[in-house]
Design an enzyme around this catalytic site. Structure first.
Site, PDB file in Angstrom:
ATOM      1  N   CYS A   1      62.009  39.918  24.782  1.00 46.94           N
ATOM      2  CA  CYS A   1      61.414  38.913  23.908  1.00 46.94           C
ATOM      3  C   CYS A   1      62.401  37.786  23.642  1.00 46.94           C
ATOM      4  O   CYS A   1      63.320  37.940  22.825  1.00 46.94           O
ATOM      5  CB  CYS A   1      60.970  39.558  22.595  1.00 46.94           C
TER       6      CYS A   1
ATOM      7  N   CYS B   1      62.275  36.445  20.019  1.00 43.53           N
ATOM      8  CA  CYS B   1      62.938  37.309  19.037  1.00 43.53           C
ATOM      9  C   CYS B   1      64.457  37.182  19.113  1.00 43.53           C
ATOM     10  O   CYS B   1      65.137  37.111  18.087  1.00 43.53           O
ATOM     11  CB  CYS B   1      62.580  38.776  19.282  1.00 43.53           C
ATOM     12  N   ASP B   2      64.993  37.186  20.329  1.00 44.01           N
ATOM     13  CA  ASP B   2      66.439  37.360  20.502  1.00 44.01           C
ATOM     14  C   ASP B   2      67.192  36.146  21.032  1.00 44.01           C
ATOM     15  O   ASP B   2      68.428  36.134  21.028  1.00 44.01           O
ATOM     16  CB  ASP B   2      66.693  38.551  21.448  1.00 44.01           C
TER      17      ASP B   2
END
Length: 307
Positions: free
Chosen positions: A135, A138-139
Site C-alpha cells: 500500500c 499507507c506507507d
C-alpha cells in the site's frame, strides 16, 4: 436468533455499499456485514481520476466518505464481523460469523473484494511492515528521500509508482516483461518521470535485511543474469486474490478463486449473488463494482418478490 433478513450483504466496499443503497431504497430488511471499515481497497487508493462526476479526481478516502454519508441517510449501520462460512438452507441462507454467532437471510450478496498477491520469495513475509508494503498510500510517506522499488506492471503498480515519486528520491519499477500492461496514459506519465527507472524482464528472487529492507536480489528472465539492488523499501503490486475461501465449498469458482456469476450477478445457488472484485470478470474498477452492486440488489429484490 429471531430475525430473518430479506438480504445480507457481505462486504462494505463500493459494490456492497451500492447494493445497500439500492436495497434500502427498495425497503428491504438488510444487514451489511463488514469485518473492517467500509471502503475496501478504495480506502488505500491515493487518487481516483476515472470515477464519473469528478473531473478533477478525488481521493479514495473522500470518495468512500461520500458513499457512506449517502447510505447513512438510509439507516446504514454495518455489523463489524467476519463471515467464515455461508450455508444454503434452501429457503434461507445461514451466515456463520467468526464470533460464533449466526445470521439468517433469504438472499445474500457477496461483495468481499480481493486482497493483494504476494511474491512468495524469501524475506518477504519477515520484512512485511519493515520495508515491504502492499500500500503506497499507507506507507509512502515513510520513504521520504529514500530509494524504493515497485514490483508489477499493471495499472495499480504504475499508478502507485507515480505516487511514490512524491516522497522517494528514486523509484525502480521492476516488471517481468519488456513493456507495461498499464493504461497508456499511466505508462506515459511513469516513463516520462525522471524519478522512475524501469527495470525490464526482471523478477525479484529474494528480499534481504535484518530489521529493515536493505537489498533485493533480481534475476533477468531472458538472460538468467542475477544482480542485487540496494533499496529502502519494496512495494508489491502483482494482482489480487479474491476473498472467497468461505464459499469455496458452496459456490462455483474459476481457476483463480473468483466467483462465477451470470451477467445479472447470480451464482450457481439461487438467492446468492456476487458483486465487485470477488466476481469473475474482465474489468475490476470502482465504477464496475458499483454497477455490479446495483444489479445484484435489483435482482435480489426480484428474487424475493417471486418467492
Amino acid at each position: 436468533m429471531s430475525d430473518i433478513f430479506d438480504l445480507a450483504i457481505i462486504g462494505g466496499g463500493p459494490a456492497g455499499l451500492t447494493a445497500y443503497l439500492y436495497a434500502a431504497r427498495a425497503r428491504l430488511n438488510i444487514i451489511l456485514v463488514e469485518k473492517t471499515s467500509p471502503g475496501g481497497q478504495v480506502l488505500i487508493t491515493d487518487f481516483v481520476e476515472n470515477y464519473p462526476g469528478f473531473p478533477d479526481g478525488i481521493s479514495g478516502f473522500e470518495l468512500i466518505e461520500s458513499f457512506v454519508t449517502q447510505v447513512k441517510k438510509l439507516g446504514f449501520e454495518p455489523l463489524r464481523e467476519e463471515v467464515i462460512r455461508l450455508e444454503d438452507l434452501g429457503q434461507n441462507k445461514k451466515l456463520i460469523l467468526a464470533s460464533g454467532n449466526e445470521l439468517l437471510a433469504q438472499t445474500v450478496i457477496i461483495a468481499t473484494g480481493a486482497k493483494p498477491n504476494t511474491l512468495g520469495v524469501p524475506g518477504e513475509k519477515k520484512l512485511t511492515g519493515r520495508g515491504v508494503s502492499y500500500c503506497a498510500t499507507c506507507d509512502g510517506p515513510f520513504f521520504r528521500d529514500q530509494v524504493v522499488a515497485v514490483v508489477g506492471g499493471g495499472n495499480t503498480a504504475v499508478q502507485e509508482a507515480i505516487f511514490l515519486t512524491r516522497f522517494a528520491s528514486k523509484v525502480y519499477l521492476i516488471h517481468r516483461r519488456d513493456q507495461l500492461r498499464a493504461q497508456k496514459i499511466l505508462q506515459e506519465r511513469a516513463l516520462s518521470n525522471k524519478k522512475i527507472i524501469p527495470i525490464w524482464n526482471t523478477v525479484v528472487e529474494e528480499i534481504l535485511g535484518d530489521d529493515q529492507v536493505k537489498t533485493i536480489k533480481l534475476k533477468n528472465c531472458k538472460t538468467g543474469e542475477e544482480s542485487s539492488l540496494e533499496v529502502d523499501g519494496v512495494f508489491i503490486f502483482i494482482g489480487i486474490t479474491p476473498n472467497s475461501d468461505f464459499v469455496k465449498d458452496l459456490l462455483t469458482l474459476d481457476e483463480k478463486g473468483f466467483i462465477i456469476t451470470d451477467s445479472e450477478m447470480r451464482t450457481n445457488v439461487p438467492g446468492i449473488f456476487a458483486a465487485g472484485d470477488v466476481r469473475s470478470k474482465s474489468c475490476r474498477q470502482i465504477v464496475t463494482a458499483c454497477g455490479d452492486g446495483a444489479t445484484a440488489a435489483f435482482l435480489a429484490e426480484h428474487f424475493l418478490a417471486e418467492k
